[in-house]
Every structure is written in C-alpha cells, then in structure tokens.
Design a protein around this motif. Structure first.
Motif, PDB file in Angstrom:
ATOM      1  N   CYS A   1      44.538  66.112  51.002  1.00 45.28           N
ATOM      2  CA  CYS A   1      45.631  65.464  51.741  1.00 45.28           C
ATOM      3  C   CYS A   1      45.797  66.124  53.107  1.00 45.28           C
ATOM      4  CB  CYS A   1      46.934  65.587  50.953  1.00 45.28           C
ATOM      5  SG  CYS A   1      47.006  64.530  49.494  1.00 45.28           S
ATOM      6  N   PRO A   2      46.229  65.347  54.110  1.00 43.65           N
ATOM      7  CA  PRO A   2      46.428  63.893  54.057  1.00 43.65           C
ATOM      8  C   PRO A   2      45.100  63.163  54.197  1.00 43.65           C
ATOM      9  CG  PRO A   2      46.930  64.721  56.239  1.00 43.65           C
ATOM     10  CD  PRO A   2      46.606  65.937  55.403  1.00 43.65           C
TER      11      PRO A   2
ATOM     12  N   GLN B   1      43.286  58.966  54.890  1.00 42.17           N
ATOM     13  CA  GLN B   1      43.518  57.624  55.405  1.00 42.17           C
ATOM     14  C   GLN B   1      42.924  56.594  54.442  1.00 42.17           C
ATOM     15  OE1 GLN B   1      45.322  56.825  58.146  1.00 42.17           O
ATOM     16  NE2 GLN B   1      45.774  59.019  58.359  1.00 42.17           N
ATOM     17  N   TYR B   2      43.694  55.562  54.123  1.00 45.60           N
ATOM     18  CA  TYR B   2      43.175  54.465  53.324  1.00 45.60           C
ATOM     19  C   TYR B   2      42.267  53.591  54.190  1.00 45.60           C
ATOM     20  CZ  TYR B   2      46.835  55.489  49.861  1.00 45.60           C
ATOM     21  OH  TYR B   2      47.636  56.097  48.916  1.00 45.60           O
TER      22      TYR B   2
ATOM     23  N   ARG C   1      44.322  49.266  52.776  1.00 45.24           N
ATOM     24  CA  ARG C   1      45.698  49.460  53.267  1.00 45.24           C
ATOM     25  C   ARG C   1      46.399  48.114  53.451  1.00 45.24           C
ATOM     26  NH1 ARG C   1      48.444  53.730  55.250  1.00 45.24           N
ATOM     27  NH2 ARG C   1      50.322  53.199  56.463  1.00 45.24           N
TER      28      ARG C   1
ATOM     29  N   PHE D   1      53.767  50.545  50.954  1.00 43.56           N
ATOM     30  CA  PHE D   1      53.993  51.530  52.027  1.00 43.56           C
ATOM     31  C   PHE D   1      55.374  51.379  52.653  1.00 43.56           C
ATOM     32  CE2 PHE D   1      49.280  51.391  52.097  1.00 43.56           C
ATOM     33  CZ  PHE D   1      49.011  52.739  51.998  1.00 43.56           C
TER      34      PHE D   1
ATOM     35  N   THR E   1      58.978  51.713  53.685  1.00 45.68           N
ATOM     36  CA  THR E   1      60.004  52.756  53.542  1.00 45.68           C
ATOM     37  C   THR E   1      61.379  52.151  53.786  1.00 45.68           C
ATOM     38  OG1 THR E   1      59.704  53.390  55.854  1.00 45.68           O
ATOM     39  CG2 THR E   1      58.451  54.616  54.194  1.00 45.68           C
TER      40      THR E   1
ATOM     41  N   ARG F   1      55.735  57.417  50.007  1.00 46.53           N
ATOM     42  CA  ARG F   1      55.465  56.480  51.113  1.00 46.53           C
ATOM     43  C   ARG F   1      55.664  57.155  52.465  1.00 46.53           C
ATOM     44  NH1 ARG F   1      58.433  50.930  48.828  1.00 46.53           N
ATOM     45  NH2 ARG F   1      57.062  50.654  47.006  1.00 46.53           N
ATOM     46  N   ARG F   2      56.654  58.009  52.579  1.00 45.42           N
ATOM     47  CA  ARG F   2      56.884  58.710  53.842  1.00 45.42           C
ATOM     48  C   ARG F   2      55.793  59.745  54.119  1.00 45.42           C
ATOM     49  NH1 ARG F   2      61.568  56.498  52.583  1.00 45.42           N
ATOM     50  NH2 ARG F   2      63.140  56.153  54.233  1.00 45.42           N
ATOM     51  N   LEU F   3      55.055  60.114  53.089  1.00 44.78           N
ATOM     52  CA  LEU F   3      53.920  61.022  53.260  1.00 44.78           C
ATOM     53  C   LEU F   3      52.611  60.266  53.441  1.00 44.78           C
ATOM     54  CD1 LEU F   3      54.904  63.650  50.538  1.00 44.78           C
ATOM     55  CD2 LEU F   3      54.982  63.966  53.025  1.00 44.78           C
ATOM     56  N   GLY F   4      52.697  58.929  53.583  1.00 37.82           N
ATOM     57  CA  GLY F   4      51.511  58.128  53.857  1.00 37.82           C
ATOM     58  C   GLY F   4      50.767  57.668  52.623  1.00 37.82           C
ATOM     59  N   LEU F   5      51.391  57.733  51.447  1.00 40.29           N
ATOM     60  CA  LEU F   5      50.732  57.344  50.207  1.00 40.29           C
ATOM     61  C   LEU F   5      51.356  56.072  49.642  1.00 40.29           C
ATOM     62  CD1 LEU F   5      50.539  60.885  48.553  1.00 40.29           C
ATOM     63  CD2 LEU F   5      48.671  59.623  49.643  1.00 40.29           C
TER      64      LEU F   5
END
Length: 496
Positions: A102-103, A105-106, A111, A118, A120, A192-196
């Motif tokens: 982590c982190p 990218q999808y 995505r 995703f 938020t 979601r705020r962490l990009g997941l």
C-alpha cells in the motif's frame, strides 16, 4: 472435519389492527459469494396469501419481493439455513503484483467498475483526523488491513443498539462505541478515504462454543450463538472481496455468512418496507437459533466410549475374516522429522536429502533401539526408489525378539553409516563366499552384479548434444555425479 448446523431466524411484526402492507424487500438469503458450504435454504412468509418474486439487485444480492393481496395484522418471516461450518482460512487468497503493498492504484477499467465503492460520504473532522494518523506507505497490503481492522476494534467499543439505522462515522468516533453496523460503516468510509474500494455487508454470524478452553487468549462463545451481523469487505486486485470484521478485529471466516453486500447500508437492510394508511400501534419480535445436527469426531471431540466399542468390534470381525482367508497384512511407517531449530530449510520441508537428515535419523534410531530393543539388530539399507530420482532413498530398520532373546551381540560388527568405508567388489565377493559356506550353499550361486548398461547408454544418448557426462550440464547434482562416476569406471565393471 465439519459441524453441520441448522440456523433459524424468525422476524415478526404485529399490528393492533389489520394494515395494508407495501411491497416488502427481503434480503435474508445467503449471497452468491458465501464460502460456507450450504445444504438447504427456505423462506416461509405469513400470511400465506402473498406473491413472491426472487430478484437480484444491481449488486448481485438475492432479494425476495413480497406483495400482499389483503390487509393483515401479523407479518412473519421464517428463514432456515443448513450449513457446514468447515474451517476456512481467511488468508487463502492471491494478490496481484500491483497490489502487494500500500498504497496501490487500481487499473482504470477496474476502478470504473468499482466506482460506487469509492464514494466518500458522512465526513467530518474526527474522521479526517483519524484517517490522517494512518500510515500505509510501503506496508504489505495484508499486514496493513490486519493492523487497520485491529486498531478500529480497539478504538470503538461494541454495544447492542436497537435503534434503526446506522450512526454516522463522526458520531461513532465521538462516542467511541457503536453497534456492528456502525463499526462496519465507519471502516467502509475509512478504507475509501485511503483509496480502497469497500462495501457494507449484512449477514449472519454463527459462533459455536469451543470444545476446549483456549490456553493463550479468549475462548470464544460460552454457548452456541447466531444473530444478524454487519461487517466490511474491501476489494483487492487478485483476491477480490476480503471480509474484515471491525467488531472482533478479525477477518471474516466460516461463521460469517453474507446476505447482502452494497455500497450503502440502506441497500443492505434485511427487510425494507412499510404499511399504507394511518399510523397504528405495533410490536416487533425476532428470534435467532442455531442447532448442531451433525459433528464429525475430531481431536477435541473424540469418539464416545460406545462409539469406540462399535469400532473395535467391527475391527475384530474384519480381523477374523482376514484370518479365515489367510490374508496377511504388513504396515510401514514413514515418520517426518521436523527440526526444532531449523524449520524452514528444504531438507525439513520438500527435499529428499539434506545436510543433517541422515545424521539425526541415525541418532534417533540408536536411541529408540537402546530404549525399546536391547539385543536387537540395526539395519541400514535401501528404501523406496521413486521415479525420476537417480538413487533410492535410505531406510533404517530395527529388529528384535519379543521374548527378549538377543538377535545381535556385537554392534561393532555392523557398518556405521557415519564412517567412511572402503568396501569394494572384491570384499563383497569374499563376504558372499564366506556367507554361502557358512550357510552350506554352493558358492556358484553368488552372482556378480553390474550396472544396467543399456539404461545408462540410453541415458547418455538422451543428453543434449552439448552435454557431456564428464562435464555434464545436468541440473540434478546427484545424477551428474553418478553418471560421471559410472562412465569413468566403465559399465562392464562388477559393482557388487
């Protein structure tokens, strides 16, 4: 080893007078991706005068749409599930290289497909501050998810909250406590705020009382238990959806049976609907039960004495049948030794040979002989020869008399596998002649042994043109040394 259980979940709404129900959406059927093996499912609805249409929502969940033709003062849903609780490894998944740490990218297309997961919402300063303290830079993805899930379990205390709906993440963080659905929705928003990509899960949780108490931690449920539960799933490329339960701090296992998985909790509610007309007084009751209907015997739940008696009686009948037919059986054992201080090297896991295998097996054999077979004889010989291996495995044997009689008196006369020996074909011939004379057998019955010349000529011919047996490029070092030795000596020499 499986424990088959029957789960029953009853929900009842009662009204002081008949009401006309709107269409009801029921999400109480195990989701298609549940990993717990299911054997039976039924949904019974009262009143019986209704129509049911099974559908799938936009997220693939099973939804029963109920339409009632007449007013009713009682609405009841009775769900029954039969399942096998077999041990499921929650970490049994593969992660693509792009998502190992982590982190990450999808991929663009993925995505796009995961866009709703995703989104938020329900933000606030407490949530932003909590997320800001999370450091995921360079962490292995699985380790990161484990730590994040456990941290949330420590930060948010669990309470049973009967009020409808889900708390906003700000409220859950401010109170430092919440129901399972509150913690699940909070974890969704954090991920979601962490990009997941993350989604909310509503399902059943089944916990069975353990057979024995834990020696190094909580023992689990005091009694068999089931109830509606909520948790989170995160999408990781390669692994797919991974279940995280922030209420317990654990990954979802065999006791987690998902019913509905959606981007928003409102779409995962077990029952959605209302009634038409003026407000009336009503009541709500529910009941969850789990019953064990079959258990396989296991280490912590062995056979009963009565079962053992039947097993032994059957064994005696089989022995008698074999004796009558003069059938003789032998059984061999192949124990696997695991080093206490070197558990990871190939010799204790996958390799047939190793630096210390022979040495430690010899020590163990001698200790066993001294303890159980004084006066016995030790035999160091040839074991199985597996296809594709250049040499047979070694095999040790210990032979003794049950009456305590001595089989071998002088261990010094036995070859010691730990010492270098200078035996050759000439010594082998002298020994064979002496043994034949001692046994009164004609020495002409001793036949010299040769290597299989045709096999090794074929072996040489099958080598690549650029591979010479004298400076062979064979990958197997044992095969390489053996071929070199044989061709140096010559295939026509006596070898034993």
């Amino acid at each position: 080893m499986a424990i088959r259980i029957s789960l029953r979940h009853t929900t009842e709404y009662a009204y002081e007078k008949p009401v006309r129900l709107s269409p009801q959406l029921v999400r109480l059927r195990p989701a298609p991706h549940t990993r717990t093996p299911l054997h039976q499912y039924s949904l019974k609805v009262s009143p019986e005068n209704h129509f049911v249409n099974w559908q799938q929502d936009p997220f693939g969940n099973h939804v029963a749409r109920l339409v009632f033709a007449e007013p009713t003062s009682r609405f009841e849903i009775d769900v029954s599930v039969t399942a096998d609780l077999v041990t499921i490894n929650p970490f049994d998944f593969f992660i693509e290289d792009i998502a190992q740490t982590c982190p990450f990218q999808y991929p663009a297309q993925l995505r796009k497909e995961l866009a709703p997961y995703f989104e938020t919402t329900d933000g606030g300063s407490l949530l932003d501050d909590w997320v800001a303290t999370v450091d995921a830079a360079g962490a292995p993805t699985v380790d990161f998810l484990v730590a994040l899930n456990q941290r949330l379990e420590r930060d948010i205390g669990y309470v049973i909250r009967m009020e409808p709906g889900v708390q906003k993440p700000e409220e859950t963080l401010r109170l430092g406590k919440g129901s399972c659905r509150d913690s699940g929705w909070l974890l969704v928003q954090i991920l979601r705020r962490l990009g997941l990509a993350a989604r909310f899960v509503s399902g059943y949780l089944v916990q069975l009382r353990p057979d024995v108490e834990s020696l190094d931690g909580p023992s689990g449920a005091a009694e068999d238990f089931t109830d509606l539960h909520a948790w989170t799933e995160v999408f990781v490329p390669g692994a797919g959806w991974i279940g995280l339960d922030p209420t317990s701090g654990l990954f979802a296992g065999e006791g987690h049976i998902p019913l509905a998985c959606t981007p928003d909790p409102v779409s995962a509610a077990p029952i959605t609907g209302s009634y038409l007309g003026d407000p009336v007084e009503g009541s709500f009751h529910y009941r969850n039960e789990v019953t064990r209907i079959h258990e396989d015997p296991r280490v912590t739940f062995p056979y009963t004495q009565a079962q053992w008696s039947r097993v032994m009686a059957l064994g005696k009948r089989i022995d008698a049948t074999l004796d009558d037919g003069d059938v003789r059986l032998t059984m061999g054992g192949e124990p696997t030794f695991v080093s206490i201080d070197d558990m990871d090297t190939a010799q204790w896991n996958t390799a047939a040979l190793g630096e210390h295998k022979l040495e430690r097996a010899t020590i163990l054999l001698r200790r066993l002989a001294a303890r159980w077979a004084p006066g016995g004889v030790l035999h160091y010989g040839q074991g199985k020869w597996y296809p594709g291996e250049p040499l047979p495995r070694w095999a040790f044997g210990c032979f003794w008399r049950e009456d305590g009689g001595v089989v071998w008196r002088d261990p010094a006369l036995l070859a010691d596998p730990d010492k270098q020996r200078d035996a050759n074909a000439m010594l082998a011939a002298r020994f064979t002649d002496a043994l034949a004379s001692k046994l009164g057998i004609d020495v002409d019955n001793a036949i010299p042994g040769h290597e299989d010349g045709l096999y090794y000529l074929w072996k040489e011919g099958s080598l690549p043109i650029n591979a010479d047996v004298l400076d062979s490029k064979l990958r197997d070092p044992l095969e390489r040394r053996r071929l070199r030795r044989l061709f140096d000596r010559g295939l026509d020499e006596v070898v034993g």
